[in-house]
Design an enzyme around this catalytic site. Structure first.
Site, PDB file in Angstrom:
ATOM      1  N   SER A   1      59.518  21.055  22.604  1.00 41.80           N
ATOM      2  CA  SER A   1      58.379  21.761  23.190  1.00 41.80           C
ATOM      3  C   SER A   1      57.366  22.035  22.082  1.00 41.80           C
ATOM      4  CB  SER A   1      58.826  23.077  23.812  1.00 41.80           C
ATOM      5  OG  SER A   1      59.143  24.001  22.776  1.00 41.80           O
ATOM      6  N   LYS A   2      56.257  22.636  22.477  1.00 40.18           N
ATOM      7  CA  LYS A   2      55.170  22.907  21.527  1.00 40.18           C
ATOM      8  C   LYS A   2      55.643  23.698  20.314  1.00 40.18           C
ATOM      9  CE  LYS A   2      50.957  22.378  24.063  1.00 40.18           C
ATOM     10  NZ  LYS A   2      50.923  22.838  25.460  1.00 40.18           N
ATOM     11  N   ARG A   3      56.659  24.501  20.539  1.00 43.17           N
ATOM     12  CA  ARG A   3      57.236  25.283  19.456  1.00 43.17           C
ATOM     13  C   ARG A   3      57.632  24.418  18.256  1.00 43.17           C
ATOM     14  NH1 ARG A   3      62.218  27.314  19.867  1.00 43.17           N
ATOM     15  NH2 ARG A   3      62.732  26.111  21.716  1.00 43.17           N
ATOM     16  N   HIS A   4      58.019  23.176  18.540  1.00 40.54           N
ATOM     17  CA  HIS A   4      58.499  22.298  17.477  1.00 40.54           C
ATOM     18  C   HIS A   4      57.378  21.525  16.789  1.00 40.54           C
ATOM     19  CE1 HIS A   4      62.043  22.645  20.268  1.00 40.54           C
ATOM     20  NE2 HIS A   4      62.570  23.018  19.117  1.00 40.54           N
ATOM     21  N   GLY A   5      56.144  21.848  17.133  1.00 34.33           N
ATOM     22  CA  GLY A   5      55.017  21.117  16.539  1.00 34.33           C
ATOM     23  C   GLY A   5      54.256  20.377  17.626  1.00 34.33           C
TER      24      GLY A   5
END
Ligand code: GLU
Length: 470
Positions: free
Chosen positions: A240-244
Site C-alpha cells: 500500500s501507499k505506506r510502503h512508498g
C-alpha cells in the site's frame, strides 16, 4: 492446433494504475505475446460512483508507458448493460436465477441475527421458490447456487482448490435498479469476448467458484484460471501507499525507465533460473505459468532502484539524452528542448550515466553543465577555493587559454605542466577546479567535465572562482 489464446486485463477505473495492477496487466500481456494470442483491455466501470474518465486515461497512460499494447478494446462495461440484462433474463427463464423481494431492512435484520447466532452470513433463500411476485416491490435478481457438492477450481498457479457449495451465497446478479453486479458482468464478458485464460490477482480466488457456477448455468466451457499471488510490502502486509510509491506513473516522475520497471514487475512472482536482467524479447520467449511461484512476492524498492541503474548504464547515451529532456524541462534546467544540441547533450550524459540511478538524478547532475552560472556548495567553496588554490587556478587559466586543443589528452598535458611548475599533486589542482566547474566535490573525471563544458565556459568559470577567492 489449439484455439487461439485470448486474455484480458480488466481494471476498475477507481484509481491509478498501481504496481499490483501493472503486474497483472504485464503477465496477461506476456502470456498473449508468448502464445501469439490476443490481449484485450476491458474497463470494469460498473461502480459509477467511483469510476472516472480521468482514471481510465491514467490507466491507459500507464500501460502505454510500460509498453503493454492491447489488441482489442478498451471496452467499457457501462456500454454493455443490455447484454448483461439479457444474460440475466436467460438465467431467470431457465430457472437458474430468481427474483428476490426481500427488503434491505429485512436482510440486515437477518444478517445481525445470523451473526449473533454464529451462523454463516448468507441469504436464507426465502424467495428461492416464490411463485408470485410481491406487488409494489422492485426485486433484485439472485443466482440459484447449488447447495450440495463442491466446486473445484483447477488453477494453473495454485493447483486444485476446492470450495463447498454450501458456503456459496445466492448472489445478487442484478440490483433492484437493474444494474448488474461484478460476478455477472465478468462472466458474461469473459464468455462474450471468448476469453480462454483468466489471469488475475488471487484476491479474486474466492469469486472463482461462483463464476464457475455461472459458466455451468450458461452452459459454457470453463476458461483456464491463473491466480497471481499478492504483492506485499517489506513488513509482509499487503502493498500500500505506506510502503512508498505504488502508482506506476509515480515511477515515471521519479525517473525510472519503463523497461526497468517491467523487468522488476515480472520478477515479482516469476523467475527464470538465476537471471535477473531480461530483454523484452527474452521475457516473451521464456514466460510461462510453470515458473510463477505460489508464495506472495515482497516489493523491494532498493532492488528496483538497482535494476534501474543497470538499465541506465546499458542504455545508449543518445537514448538517455532523449529521455532526460522532459526532466530538464520540468526542473527548469532548460526552458525548452527546441534549441538543445543533442550531440552535446549525449556527450554530457555519457560522463554521468554510470553515476545516475534515475533520470531525475541524471537531470540534476546535468544542471552544472547546462547552467550559465555555477552555484557553489558552501563547504566545498570554503575548503577548496582559497589562497592556496588561487595561483594554481590562475596559472591553469592562462595555459588553457592558449591551449591548442581542448581534448582529454591536451587537457591532461596542460594540467601536468601546471602541477609540475608549482610542485603540487594533481589532486591539489583537480579538486579546486572541480568546485570551480561544478560547484561541488563530486563529479565525473575532471578532464571529461572540462571537455563537455568546452573552452569558453571553462575559462569563464575559472575567472569567476579566482574573483570569488579575491
Ligand atoms: N475489475 C476487477 C479488479 O479490478 C478485475 C476482475 C477480474 O480480473 O476478473 O479487481
Amino acid at each position: 492446433m489449439t484455439d487461439k489464446i485470448r486474455v484480458r486485463f480488466a481494471p476498475s477505473p477507481t484509481g491509478h494504475l498501481h504496481i499490483g495492477g501493472a503486474r497483472t496487466a504485464l503477465f496477461n500481456w506476456l502470456y498473449a505475446r508468448h502464445n501469439n494470442g490476443t490481449y484485450i483491455l476491458r474497463i470494469e466501470d460498473t461502480d459509477t460512483t467511483r469510476s472516472t474518465d480521468e482514471y481510465i486515461e491514467a490507466i491507459t497512460e500507464g500501460m502505454k508507458w510500460l509498453g503493454l499494447d492491447w489488441d482489442e478494446g478498451p471496452f467499457r462495461q457501462t456500454d454493455r448493460f443490455d447484454i448483461y440484462r439479457s444474460y440475466a433474463d436467460k438465467l431467470v427463464k431457465e430457472g437458474n436465477a430468481y427474483y428476490c423481494y426481500c427488503s434491505p431492512e429485512e436482510l440486515e435484520a437477518r444478517r445481525k441475527e445470523s451473526m449473533a447466532q454464529g451462523r454463516p452470513l448468507k441469504y436464507n433463500g426465502r424467495c428461492r421458490d416464490l411463485k408470485e411476485p410481491v406487488p409494489g416491490v422492485k426485486p433484485v435478481v439472485r443466482f440459484r447456487m447449488p447447495r450440495e457438492g463442491r466446486t473445484i477450481v483447477d488453477d494453473l498457479i495454485k493447483g486444485t482448490v476446492s470450495f463447498e457449495n454450501e458456503q456459496l451465497d445466492d448472489l445478487i446478479i442484478l440490483r433492484s435498479d437493474g444494474t448488474p453486479t461484478y460476478n455477472l458482468t465478468v462472466v458474461v464478458d469473459d464468455v462474450d469476448m471468448k476469453i480462454t485464460h483468466i489471469i488475475r490477482g488471487d484476491d479474486h480466488l474466492n469469486n472463482t467458484p461462483k463464476q464457475i457456477q455461472l459458466y455451468n448455468a450458461f452452459g459454457y466451457p470453463l476458461p483456464k484460471f491463473a491466480h497471481l499471488p499478492m504483492i506485499l510490502g517489506s513488513d509482509k502486509a499487503r502493498l500500500s501507499k505506506r510502503h512508498g510509491a505504488t502508482s506506476v506513473m509515480a515511477y515515471y516522475d521519479m525517473g525510472y525507465l519503463p523497461d526497468a520497471l517491467v523487468n522488476y514487475l515480472v520478477r515479482l512472482g516469476w523467475s527464470y533460473g538465476d537471471q535477473e536482467v531480461f530483454t523484452q524479447d527474452e521475457l516473451v520467449k521464456y514466460f510461462s505459468f510453470e515458473n510463477v511461484g505460489k508464495a506472495a512476492a515482497v516489493f523491494n524498492p532498493e532492488k528496483l532502484l538497482w535494476l534501474n541503474s543497470q538499465y541506465i548504464i546499458n542504455s545508449s547515451t543518445d537514448k538517455l539524452a532523449e529521455l532526460v529532456l522532459p526532466f530538464l524541462e520540468k526542473d527548469g534546467i532548460i526552458e525548452t528542448r527546441q534549441h538543445m544540441d543533442m550531440t552535446w547533450l549525449s556527450k554530457a550524459v555519457g560522463t554521468l550515466k554510470e553515476r545516475s540511478k534515475t533520470l531525475l538524478e541524471l537531470a540534476n547532475s546535468l544542471r552544472y553543465y547546462i547552467a550559465e552560472e555555477v552555484e557553489y556548495n558552501e563547504k566545498a567553496k570554503d575548503k577548496f577555493l582559497n589562497e592556496k588554490s588561487r595561483d594554481l587556478l590562475a596559472a591553469l587559466k592562462e595555459d588553457l587559454a592558449s591551449a591548442p586543443e581542448f581534448s582529454h589528452h591536451g587537457l591532461e598535458q596542460v594540467f601536468k605542466s601546471v602541477v609540475e611548475k608549482h610542485g603540487v599533486k594533481l589532486k591539489d589542482l583537480a579538486q579546486p577546479v572541480r568546485v570551480a566547474m561544478t560547484g561541488g566535490t563530486e563529479s565525473p573525471g575532471i578532464f571529461e567535465v572540462l571537455e563537455v563544458l568546452g573552452k569558453e565556459k571553462t575559462i569563464k568559470r575559472l575567472e569567476k572562482a579566482i574573483k570569488v577567492i579575491g
